[in-house]
Motif scaffolding. Structure first.
Motif, PDB file in Angstrom:
ATOM      1  N   ARG A 289      31.350  21.584  61.246  1.00  0.00           N
ATOM      2  CA  ARG A 289      31.297  20.332  61.988  1.00  0.00           C
ATOM      3  C   ARG A 289      32.609  20.195  62.739  1.00  0.00           C
ATOM      4  NH1 ARG A 289      29.174  14.564  59.674  1.00  0.00           N
ATOM      5  NH2 ARG A 289      29.866  13.286  61.401  1.00  0.00           N
TER       6      ARG A 289
ATOM      7  N   GLU B 215      28.625  13.497  67.163  1.00  0.00           N
ATOM      8  CA  GLU B 215      28.770  14.438  66.054  1.00  0.00           C
ATOM      9  C   GLU B 215      28.428  15.828  66.578  1.00  0.00           C
ATOM     10  OE1 GLU B 215      26.637  13.414  62.448  1.00  0.00           O
ATOM     11  OE2 GLU B 215      26.293  15.535  62.024  1.00  0.00           O
TER      12      GLU B 215
ATOM     13  N   HIS C 273      28.382  20.137  65.872  1.00  0.00           N
ATOM     14  CA  HIS C 273      28.453  21.303  64.972  1.00  0.00           C
ATOM     15  C   HIS C 273      28.559  22.526  65.871  1.00  0.00           C
ATOM     16  CE1 HIS C 273      27.080  19.116  61.282  1.00  0.00           C
ATOM     17  NE2 HIS C 273      26.685  18.292  62.237  1.00  0.00           N
TER      18      HIS C 273
ATOM     19  N   SER D 101      24.156  17.714  56.950  1.00  0.00           N
ATOM     20  CA  SER D 101      25.086  16.623  57.192  1.00  0.00           C
ATOM     21  C   SER D 101      24.348  15.278  57.233  1.00  0.00           C
ATOM     22  CB  SER D 101      25.844  16.944  58.481  1.00  0.00           C
ATOM     23  OG  SER D 101      26.203  15.811  59.147  1.00  0.00           O
TER      24      SER D 101
ATOM     25  N   GLU E 125      24.134  11.691  54.627  1.00  0.00           N
ATOM     26  CA  GLU E 125      24.413  10.319  55.085  1.00  0.00           C
ATOM     27  C   GLU E 125      23.176   9.427  54.949  1.00  0.00           C
ATOM     28  OE1 GLU E 125      25.771  10.926  59.087  1.00  0.00           O
ATOM     29  OE2 GLU E 125      27.506  12.084  58.407  1.00  0.00           O
TER      30      GLU E 125
END
Ligand SMILES: CC(C)(COP(=O)(O)OP(=O)(O)OC[C@H]1O[C@@H](n2cnc3c(N)ncnc32)[C@H](O)[C@@H]1OP(=O)(O)O)[C@@H](O)C(=O)NCCC(=O)NCCS
Length: 151
Positions: free
Chosen positions: A7, A42, A44, A93, A97
């Motif tokens: 990430r 976000e 990756h 990921s 969450e």
């Protein structure tokens, strides 16, 4: 040579990957938009000897769902498992969450194009289900929305 996925944000590397794929990312404004997104969403990245060879960006609209806003693997490294690893990293990921659904938009099947047929085959292979084809949603032609549950 080992590909690692982490990430991390790399707008420059993202731009290099997109420019290797003009058939999908040939519109200058769209490339700029994705490079800006790489700095704020976000991100990756897959890297090979320190060089970014793939990227996945994730946008959160609601607490329990997310959009795979971009996935791309450098033209020289496609079809070697990197796209699948990026999707797995995104899913891990998001699950951590509490996110339950991942959606993605792509060009719909009513627009005949071998490149996007391959993209849809990839999404099918990594577990996405087509939900709905809309016209003139993201562009002048058809957009297919696919979804995957994150169990
Ligand atoms: C789509 C993309 C991200 C896939 O990444 P990739 O590293 O090439 O794909 P992988 O090697 O991880 O393939 C994963 C699975 O998808 C399948 N797949 C990938 N490309 C395929 C193709 N052209 N035709 C059929 N199946 C395909 C593979 O068979 C593989 O399944 P398996 O693991 O059961 O063998 C990459 O090819 C790419 O950047 N394409 C151009 C840009 C693009 O389409 N981005 C999305 C725009 S909406």
């Amino acid at each position: 040579m080992t590909v690692s996925v982490q990430r991390q944000s790399d707008p420059e590397g993202t731009e290099r990957v997109l420019r290797s794929l003009p058939e999908w990312f040939g519109i200058e404004d769209a490339v700029h938009n994705y490079v800006n997104m790489a700095a704020r969403l976000e991100s990756h990245i897959a890297s090979l000897e320190g060089v970014t060879v793939g990227v996945a960006l994730v946008e959160r609209h609601f607490a329990h769902s997310a959009e795979l806003a971009l996935i791309a693997v450098h033209a020289d490294h496609r079809a070697s498992g990197i796209g699948r690893r990026l999707v797995e990293a995104v899913e891990d990921s998001l699950r951590g969450e509490g996110c339950r659904f991942l959606e993605v938009h792509t060009v719909g099947p009513s627009y005949e194009d071998a490149g996007y047929a391959a993209t849809r085959a990839f999404y099918d292979s990594v577990g996405f289900t087509p939900m709905h084809e809309f016209h003139k949603l993201d562009w002048d032609g058809p957009t297919l929305i696919l979804i995957k549950t994150l169990n």
